[in-house]
Design an enzyme around this catalytic site. Structure first.
Site, PDB file in Angstrom:
ATOM      1  CE  LYS A 157     118.634  54.794 -36.144  1.00  0.00           C
ATOM      2  NZ  LYS A 157     117.709  54.772 -37.282  1.00  0.00           N
ATOM      3  CD  GLU A 164     118.034  58.292 -44.558  1.00  0.00           C
ATOM      4  OE1 GLU A 164     118.805  58.803 -43.750  1.00  0.00           O
ATOM      5  OE2 GLU A 164     116.906  57.874 -44.254  1.00  0.00           O
ATOM      6  NE  ARG A 178     126.600  58.492 -29.879  1.00  0.00           N
ATOM      7  CZ  ARG A 178     125.500  58.935 -29.309  1.00  0.00           C
ATOM      8  NH1 ARG A 178     124.492  58.116 -29.136  1.00  0.00           N
ATOM      9  NH2 ARG A 178     125.396  60.175 -28.912  1.00  0.00           N
ATOM     10  CD1 TRP A 216     128.287  62.228 -39.198  1.00  0.00           C
ATOM     11  CD2 TRP A 216     128.174  64.189 -38.136  1.00  0.00           C
ATOM     12  NE1 TRP A 216     127.554  63.082 -39.977  1.00  0.00           N
ATOM     13  CE2 TRP A 216     127.470  64.292 -39.355  1.00  0.00           C
ATOM     14  CE3 TRP A 216     128.249  65.311 -37.306  1.00  0.00           C
ATOM     15  CZ2 TRP A 216     126.827  65.464 -39.747  1.00  0.00           C
ATOM     16  CZ3 TRP A 216     127.614  66.483 -37.706  1.00  0.00           C
ATOM     17  CH2 TRP A 216     126.908  66.546 -38.925  1.00  0.00           C
ATOM     18  CD  GLU A 262     110.444  57.995 -43.910  1.00  0.00           C
ATOM     19  OE1 GLU A 262     110.798  59.177 -43.745  1.00  0.00           O
ATOM     20  OE2 GLU A 262     111.138  57.030 -43.541  1.00  0.00           O
ATOM     21  CG  HIS A 268     100.718  74.602 -57.945  1.00  0.00           C
ATOM     22  ND1 HIS A 268      99.893  75.538 -58.530  1.00  0.00           N
ATOM     23  CD2 HIS A 268      99.894  73.678 -57.389  1.00  0.00           C
ATOM     24  CE1 HIS A 268      98.626  75.212 -58.320  1.00  0.00           C
ATOM     25  NE2 HIS A 268      98.595  74.081 -57.637  1.00  0.00           N
ATOM     26  CB  CYS A 285     131.129  61.779 -31.756  1.00  0.00           C
ATOM     27  SG  CYS A 285     131.675  62.940 -32.997  1.00  0.00           S
ATOM     28  CE  LYS A 295     114.425  56.152 -44.536  1.00  0.00           C
ATOM     29  NZ  LYS A 295     113.687  56.776 -43.473  1.00  0.00           N
ATOM     30  CG  ASN A 336     128.634  63.108 -28.814  1.00  0.00           C
ATOM     31  OD1 ASN A 336     128.554  63.561 -29.945  1.00  0.00           O
ATOM     32  ND2 ASN A 336     127.594  62.670 -28.148  1.00  0.00           N
ATOM     33  N   GLY A 337     129.782  66.284 -29.217  1.00  0.00           N
ATOM     34  CA  GLY A 337     129.059  67.546 -28.990  1.00  0.00           C
ATOM     35  C   GLY A 337     129.802  68.690 -29.654  1.00  0.00           C
TER      36      GLY A 337
HETATM   37  O1  M6R Z   1     116.241  60.151 -33.641  1.00  0.00           O
HETATM   38  P1  M6R Z   1     115.284  61.059 -34.363  1.00  0.00           P
HETATM   39  O2  M6R Z   1     114.029  60.381 -34.715  1.00  0.00           O
HETATM   40  O3  M6R Z   1     115.065  62.345 -33.634  1.00  0.00           O
HETATM   41  O4  M6R Z   1     116.041  61.418 -35.712  1.00  0.00           O
HETATM   42  C1  M6R Z   1     115.502  62.356 -36.589  1.00  0.00           C
HETATM   43  C2  M6R Z   1     116.183  62.296 -37.942  1.00  0.00           C
HETATM   44  O5  M6R Z   1     117.534  62.595 -37.821  1.00  0.00           O
HETATM   45  C3  M6R Z   1     116.045  60.921 -38.592  1.00  0.00           C
HETATM   46  O6  M6R Z   1     114.712  60.537 -38.698  1.00  0.00           O
HETATM   47  C4  M6R Z   1     116.669  60.914 -39.987  1.00  0.00           C
HETATM   48  O7  M6R Z   1     115.949  61.730 -40.842  1.00  0.00           O
HETATM   49  C5  M6R Z   1     116.762  59.486 -40.508  1.00  0.00           C
HETATM   50  N1  M6R Z   1     118.112  59.177 -40.883  1.00  0.00           N
HETATM   51  C6  M6R Z   1     115.919  59.221 -41.675  1.00  0.00           C
HETATM   52  O8  M6R Z   1     116.003  57.905 -42.094  1.00  0.00           O
END
Ligand code: M6R
Length: 591
Positions: A586, A475, A27, A74, A468, A491, A2, A472, A100-101
């Site tokens: 984010k 998400e 956010r 959010w 990773e 396995h 948020c 990508k 926010n929170g």
């Molecule tokens: O700000 P941070 O690096 O702590 O965030 C961690 C994850 O939330 C962040 O890397 C998330 O997995 C990304 N959206 C991946 O692209």
């Protein structure tokens, strides 16, 4: 998550707030709203939808007012609906709150407030704040006294700001373990979750400490401690280079951020050599080293673990930050905890770091955003220096994290300068990789866009790149994807391979090549469509993403970049917005 913004000053308040909301959308973007004070009225307008959609639908730009607050959400408590969007009014409609929170004891407070006659209009935890403030204002308190008085009743972590017709012409805010920062210029005041929201107007900022209350009126600002005593503060200057949030000619921030990675690498080596040497010594001397992080940052940590072991001969463990607390029993003052986070405000990481500090561990953080919660909590901070990253999917911050781990590992063997020189030369290789593959990746994205699943495999230092790259893809394109060590496939996961299932094989021409390729052949025999990511060509690949030959410890950095781009093209091909994937935000500031 948020985003919060408030403005009071000489300008029309709502346009300032709306511009800020666009910057804060990273956010959260489920819903948005504003509240403004104008001629003795409190005007609230809000709805579900992205900021631009809500602005357009409700003609928010036409709302008058010289004092206004705004929010981009959010969802945590309550669905994505108009009534759950912020700002939230009290029963009288005379005050409004954005938050926010999470208020952890909101159920209990809601019960008490309902029994006392308050009517709730939403399912959010935030609304209890509005009703608690309402009671305080009714008993004749000012808005800031009301805020000081209710704060001890709130459990959890929060930042919120409020406006009220009963104490007009002011914005009052407070925070606990969630960011809130004030900007000032002449007689104008801004308050936000992120200075990015008002950076176009001012670079002069003031930090609000946990449990302090700030009062903004046109031409005046006051900070109060939890007992209501005035606190003197110095302002400081915001680093404006950080605040750039322009897409330029790119269609999406994600594409821009992928493309600028070659330059990012050149900047990243601009680090304090002495600091790296000191941190490397601390790591080598520690009884144990734990790296903690979430999501993409955790995958960077997994590469870091290989580098520490292979270069520094130091074993360390990587613990997912959301699980860190369950290992707390073994953390002590002889432990070094390395916290990795782009945002520096991920709740799980912050919580882990607090727990580690409480038992005397040394905390080193690797962060991108300056002046974050994590930087304040750490003994030592290494900055990624990669500039603001707006797209929800982390790209350039990941590459920067890999580079930092590379520098740290070599600092352990007194070779920081050599490592910095290698990194400085790598930018050109990354540009080359992008040039070589762009048109092939576009074609490949067309071929893969309708697949339901994709698997990514690799070994050794490259394994985390498989994870990773899978993250990508899933998400931003909502395709199910898994990344795993190539040796693990047989396995269990091999059972899922069918005719045409995409398997992306990251097999640079290094110590992992031969074995990874045999695992690829095993999947090909079961019908898999093989995408090889390598500097060495092979008949096994149905499609080849060519990367340049580099030192074996640098392959993760060149291999990840085309895979980020592949995920981007697949998402766009499927009609998804890669900058704002569904359900995500984010900064993940809730546990
Ligand atoms: O700000 P941070 O690096 O702590 O965030 C961690 C994850 O939330 C962040 O890397 C998330 O997995 C990304 N959206 C991946 O692209």
């Amino acid at each position: 998550m948020c985003g919060i913004i408030g403005y009071c000053g000489q300008k029309d308040a709502v346009p300032v707030v709306l511009e800020a909301l666009k910057c804060l959308e990273y956010r959260g973007y489920d819903s948005a709203g504003v509240a403004s004070l104008c001629d003795g009225q409190l005007l609230i307008s809000k709805d579900a939808g992205k900021v631009e959609e809500v602005i357009e639908k409700h003609k928010l730009a036409t709302l008058p007012g010289h004092v206004a607050i705004g929010h981009t959400r959010w969802a945590t408590h309550g669905g994505v609906t108009q009534s759950n969007a912020h700002p939230h009014p009290d029963c009288t409609g005379r005050l409004a709150v954005v938050h926010n929170g999470i208020i952890e004891n909101n159920q209990e407070l809601r019960r008490e407030l309902t029994e006392a006659g308050h009517r709730f209009a939403s399912e959010t935890d935030t609304e209890v704040i509005a009703h608690l403030l309402e009671d305080e204002l009714k008993s004749g308190r000012s808005l800031e006294q009301a805020m000081l008085s209710i704060a001890p009743k709130l459990e959890g972590s929060y930042a919120f700001v409020a406006v009220s017709l009963d104490d007009p012409d002011k914005i009052v805010g407070t925070r606990k373990s969630n960011p809130l920062i004030v900007g000032l210029k002449d007689r104008d005041y801004y308050i936000s979750s992120d200075a990015l929201a008002f950076a176009q107007y001012t670079d002069e900022v003031m930090a609000l400490e946990d449990n302090e209350v700030v009062v903004l009126t046109e031409g005046a600002i006051e900070f109060l401690d939890p007992e209501g005593n005035k606190v003197a503060k110095q302002s400081r200057t915001l680093d404006q280079s950080w605040a750039v949030s322009d897409k330029g000619a790119y269609q999406h921030f994600m594409l821009k951020e992928i493309m600028e990675q070659a330059q990012v690498l050149e900047r990243i080596v601009d680090q304090d050599r002495q600091q790296f040497t000191q941190i490397a010594l601390d790591i080598l001397r520690a009884r144990q080293v734990i790296i903690t992080a979430c999501g993409t940052s955790r995958y960077a940590a997994l590469v870091g673990r290989y580098l520490f072991s292979r270069v520094g001969k130091k074993f360390c463990d990587v613990v997912m930050a959301s699980e860190f607390g369950y290992f707390a029993d073994s953390v002590d003052k002889n432990t070094v905890v390395i916290a990795v986070s782009q945002s520096g405000e991920t709740a799980d990481v912050v919580e882990g770091v607090k727990a580690a500090r409480a038992v005397g561990a040394e905390v080193i953080s690797i962060v991108n955003r300056p002046n974050s919660i994590l930087t304040d909590l750490s003994h030592q901070v290494i900055y990624l220096n990669c500039g603001s990253e707006i797209a929800v999917a982390a790209t350039k911050s990941f590459l920067s994290q890999l580079a930092i781990f590379y520098l740290l590992a070599f600092a352990m063997v007194n070779s920081f300068d050599e490592a910095a020189a290698s990194l400085a030369g790598l930018g050109g290789q990354i540009s080359k990789t992008l040039d070589w593959n762009k048109s092939e990746l576009i074609k490949l994205s067309d071929r893969l866009k309708d697949k339901d699943d994709a698997y990514y495999i690799a070994r050794g230092i490259n394994f985390a790149i498989a994870s990773e790259a899978a993250l990508k893809l899933k998400e931003i394109s909502y395709v199910h994807a898994e990344g795993m060590p190539a040796g693990e496939l047989k396995h269990g996961t091999l059972a899922l391979i069918e005719q045409g299932t995409p398997v992306v094989v990251i097999c640079p021409d290094d110590y992992t090549f031969a074995e990874t390729l045999s695992n690829a052949i095993e999947t090909k025999s079961r019908g898999a469509y093989i995408v090889g990511v390598s500097d060495r060509e092979s008949d096994v690949y149905d499609s080849w993403i060519r990367i340049p030959e580099v030192d074996e410890l640098l392959y993760p950095m060149v291999a990840v970049v085309p895979l980020q781009l592949l995920a981007y093209y697949i998402a766009v091909n499927r009609g998804c917005d890669p900058d704002k994937p569904r359900n995500l935000a984010k900064s993940v500031t809730v546990k």
